[in-house]
Write an enzyme that holds these catalytic residues in place. Sequence first.
Site, PDB file in Angstrom:
ATOM      1  N   ARG A   1      -0.906  -9.548  13.152  1.00  9.34           N
ATOM      2  CA  ARG A   1      -1.458  -8.521  12.257  1.00  9.34           C
ATOM      3  C   ARG A   1      -2.254  -9.156  11.119  1.00  9.34           C
ATOM      4  NH1 ARG A   1       3.584  -5.441  10.518  1.00  9.34           N
ATOM      5  NH2 ARG A   1       2.153  -4.073   9.441  1.00  9.34           N
TER       6      ARG A   1
ATOM      7  N   ARG B   1      -9.892   0.185   8.627  1.00  6.41           N
ATOM      8  CA  ARG B   1      -9.465  -1.206   8.825  1.00  6.41           C
ATOM      9  C   ARG B   1     -10.562  -2.041   9.457  1.00  6.41           C
ATOM     10  NH1 ARG B   1      -3.603   0.120   9.004  1.00  6.41           N
ATOM     11  NH2 ARG B   1      -2.386  -1.781   8.756  1.00  6.41           N
TER      12      ARG B   1
ATOM     13  N   ARG C   1      11.361  -5.191   4.724  1.00  6.44           N
ATOM     14  CA  ARG C   1      10.971  -3.780   4.799  1.00  6.44           C
ATOM     15  C   ARG C   1      11.849  -3.026   5.791  1.00  6.44           C
ATOM     16  NH1 ARG C   1       4.759  -2.200   5.358  1.00  6.44           N
ATOM     17  NH2 ARG C   1       4.819  -3.049   7.456  1.00  6.44           N
TER      18      ARG C   1
ATOM     19  N   LYS D   1       0.831  -1.216   0.000  1.00  2.57           N
ATOM     20  CA  LYS D   1       0.000   0.000   0.000  1.00  2.57           C
ATOM     21  C   LYS D   1       0.865   1.265   0.000  1.00  2.57           C
ATOM     22  CE  LYS D   1      -2.433  -1.132   3.760  1.00  2.57           C
ATOM     23  NZ  LYS D   1      -1.948  -2.489   4.073  1.00  2.57           N
TER      24      LYS D   1
HETATM   25  P1  AMP Z   1       0.475   0.353   8.964  1.00  2.00           P
HETATM   26  O1  AMP Z   1       1.635   1.290   8.886  1.00  2.00           O
HETATM   27  O2  AMP Z   1      -0.692   0.785   8.113  1.00  2.00           O
HETATM   28  O3  AMP Z   1       0.876  -1.078   8.722  1.00  2.00           O
HETATM   29  O4  AMP Z   1      -0.056   0.431  10.478  1.00  2.00           O
HETATM   30  C1  AMP Z   1       0.781   0.055  11.555  1.00  2.00           C
HETATM   31  C2  AMP Z   1      -0.059  -0.252  12.768  1.00  2.00           C
HETATM   32  O5  AMP Z   1      -0.798   0.926  13.165  1.00  2.00           O
HETATM   33  C3  AMP Z   1      -1.131  -1.319  12.565  1.00  2.00           C
HETATM   34  O6  AMP Z   1      -0.626  -2.636  12.676  1.00  2.00           O
HETATM   35  C4  AMP Z   1      -2.093  -0.974  13.700  1.00  2.00           C
HETATM   36  O7  AMP Z   1      -1.562  -1.393  14.952  1.00  2.00           O
HETATM   37  C5  AMP Z   1      -2.065   0.553  13.673  1.00  2.00           C
HETATM   38  N1  AMP Z   1      -3.107   1.071  12.742  1.00  2.00           N
HETATM   39  C6  AMP Z   1      -2.887   1.702  11.567  1.00  2.00           C
HETATM   40  N2  AMP Z   1      -4.064   2.034  10.994  1.00  2.00           N
HETATM   41  C7  AMP Z   1      -5.031   1.603  11.835  1.00  2.00           C
HETATM   42  C8  AMP Z   1      -6.447   1.627  11.777  1.00  2.00           C
HETATM   43  N3  AMP Z   1      -7.114   2.170  10.735  1.00  2.00           N
HETATM   44  N4  AMP Z   1      -7.141   1.089  12.811  1.00  2.00           N
HETATM   45  C9  AMP Z   1      -6.492   0.553  13.872  1.00  2.00           C
HETATM   46  N5  AMP Z   1      -5.148   0.465  13.976  1.00  2.00           N
HETATM   47  C10 AMP Z   1      -4.417   0.987  12.959  1.00  2.00           C
END
Ligand code: AMP
Length: 223
Positions: free
Chosen positions: A171, A88, A127, A13
């Site tokens: 996750r 999410r 990553r 993404k």
């Molecule tokens: P990402 O960088 O999008 O992979 O997000 C990293 C972490 O942030 C995720 O694994 C969640 O713990 C938290 N997070 C990000 N976006 C959300 C969301 N929309 N709802 C809940 N937790 C989120």
Amino acid sequence: MNIVLLGPPGSGKGTLAADLIRLYNFEYVSTGDIFRHNIREKTSLGLNASEYIHAGQLVPDHVTIAMIADHLKQPRTGSGILFDGFPRTVVQAEALDRMLMQMQTELHMVINLVVSKETVVERLSNRRLCVDCGRGYNLVSLPSKVPDICDQCGGDLIQRADDRPETIRTRLEHYRDSTKPLIAYYQEKAILTSIDNEGSIEAYTQRAADAIAKAQRMGKWRP
Ligand code: AMP
């Protein structure tokens, strides 16, 4: 045009978003980036969110939705908003519909990134992230020019704590249980397009650009 990028952790993404912003001048809204920024700045939101994030859990809906609502109060800066990592959950998706309606706009398109489990694990383990500016890299597909140093700001590149194998498993379970149902949610609204997000960055960016062009032809975006 307002777009949501949907897909499991490691589906690409953030990498795709960087190219789409360059091509279309979208305003980028990544909940993960906003949380990490708050953790670095040690704000109360960051302190609250960090224990969930480090454990691979989702931050509670009311915290995430309040944070996005606050963010959307700022003046708009691009040709539309590109959401990465939000929503999410179905509760978040319903809140986003309401927030966009209040802004007298709507969600025009959801791009669902389809990748194999093997690709997810491979991408997440390779990553890297800049500790200072948050820019993302991949040791194989998107390496920095100098190993372990950010091309953009010279900061150190690290592996995200939540990219450890045991946290990745948690996750992916949250993706399956809470986020995957959004595919049906947006299919019902007839705004979901799935694209194959495997292969080279150029190849999958082209597939996303083709999908956006098709949505434009179908009149989903009136600038
Ligand atoms: P990402 O960088 O999008 O992979 O997000 C990293 C972490 O942030 C995720 O694994 C969640 O713990 C938290 N997070 C990000 N976006 C959300 C969301 N929309 N709802 C809940 N937790 C989120």
